[in-house]
Design a protein around this motif. Structure first.
Motif, short mmCIF file in Angstrom:
data_model
loop_
_atom_site.label_atom_id
_atom_site.label_comp_id
_atom_site.label_asym_id
_atom_site.label_seq_id
_atom_site.Cartn_x
_atom_site.Cartn_y
_atom_site.Cartn_z
N ILE A 47 0.84 -1.20 0.00
CA ILE A 47 0.00 0.00 0.00
C ILE A 47 0.87 1.25 0.00
CG2 ILE A 47 -1.63 1.33 1.40
CD1 ILE A 47 -2.82 -1.42 2.25
N ASP A 48 1.94 1.23 0.80
CA ASP A 48 2.84 2.38 0.88
C ASP A 48 3.52 2.63 -0.47
OD1 ASP A 48 4.23 4.46 2.24
OD2 ASP A 48 5.99 3.16 2.31
N ASN A 49 3.98 1.56 -1.11
CA ASN A 49 4.62 1.71 -2.43
C ASN A 49 3.62 2.25 -3.46
OD1 ASN A 49 7.03 0.78 -1.43
ND2 ASN A 49 6.73 -1.31 -2.14
N GLY A 50 2.39 1.75 -3.41
CA GLY A 50 1.37 2.24 -4.34
C GLY A 50 1.06 3.71 -4.12
N ALA A 51 0.96 4.10 -2.86
CA ALA A 51 0.68 5.51 -2.55
C ALA A 51 1.84 6.39 -2.99
CB ALA A 51 0.41 5.68 -1.06
N SER A 52 3.06 5.94 -2.78
CA SER A 52 4.23 6.73 -3.19
C SER A 52 4.26 6.94 -4.70
CB SER A 52 5.52 6.04 -2.74
OG SER A 52 5.57 5.96 -1.35
N GLU A 56 3.95 10.48 -6.81
CA GLU A 56 4.94 10.90 -7.79
C GLU A 56 4.27 11.21 -9.13
OE1 GLU A 56 7.87 7.83 -7.98
OE2 GLU A 56 8.51 8.16 -5.91
N ASN A 57 3.35 10.35 -9.57
CA ASN A 57 2.65 10.59 -10.83
C ASN A 57 1.80 11.84 -10.74
OD1 ASN A 57 3.74 8.27 -11.87
ND2 ASN A 57 1.96 7.01 -11.43
N ARG A 58 1.20 12.07 -9.58
CA ARG A 58 0.36 13.25 -9.39
C ARG A 58 1.18 14.53 -9.45
NH1 ARG A 58 -2.92 13.95 -3.98
NH2 ARG A 58 -2.83 16.17 -4.05
N GLU A 59 2.42 14.47 -8.98
CA GLU A 59 3.29 15.65 -9.00
C GLU A 59 3.58 16.07 -10.44
OE1 GLU A 59 5.07 18.89 -7.82
OE2 GLU A 59 4.02 17.54 -6.47
N HIS A 60 3.77 15.11 -11.34
CA HIS A 60 4.00 15.44 -12.75
C HIS A 60 2.77 16.13 -13.34
CE1 HIS A 60 7.76 13.37 -12.84
NE2 HIS A 60 7.22 12.20 -12.49
N VAL A 61 1.60 15.64 -12.99
CA VAL A 61 0.36 16.24 -13.49
C VAL A 61 0.20 17.65 -12.94
CG1 VAL A 61 -2.16 16.07 -13.43
CG2 VAL A 61 -0.79 14.03 -13.83
#
Length: 102
Positions: A47-52, A56-61
């Protein structure tokens, strides 16, 4: 008589193995909480890896949206105010950058 001797020998062997079987069962029962704890840690790690990776993907957006908003505001300014000296068509550069931002 031989059957009785064989049965007694089997009973003795079973009596010898009973304490070992009880210890094995106790060890197995003791391991259950450890296994459950390890499984829980693994699930939390997933879960932690998925959230991280999502963050990260959200920061690019978010970065792309910020740049899009900046270019949109500059295009709005270029449309409503006269160009600065030496830059007769600033909106052309902005219009070319907008598709790249999106």
């Amino acid at each position: 008589e031989q059957a009785v001797k064989a049965a007694n020998a089997v009973m003795e062997d079973m009596n010898k193995l009973a304490p070992q079987a009880l210890r094995s069962k106790a060890n197995a029962v003791d391991m259950i909480p450890q296994l459950l704890s390890a499984e829980e840690r693994h699930q939390v790690e997933l879960i932690d890896n998925g959230a991280s990776s999502t963050l990260e993907n959200r920061e690019h957006v978010n970065e792309a949206l910020r740049q899009l908003y900046v270019d949109r505001d500059m295009l709005h300014k270029a449309a409503h105010f006269p160009p600065e000296p030496g830059q007769p068509f600033p909106e052309r550069d902005l219009l070319e950058r907008l598709p790249g931002d999106a």
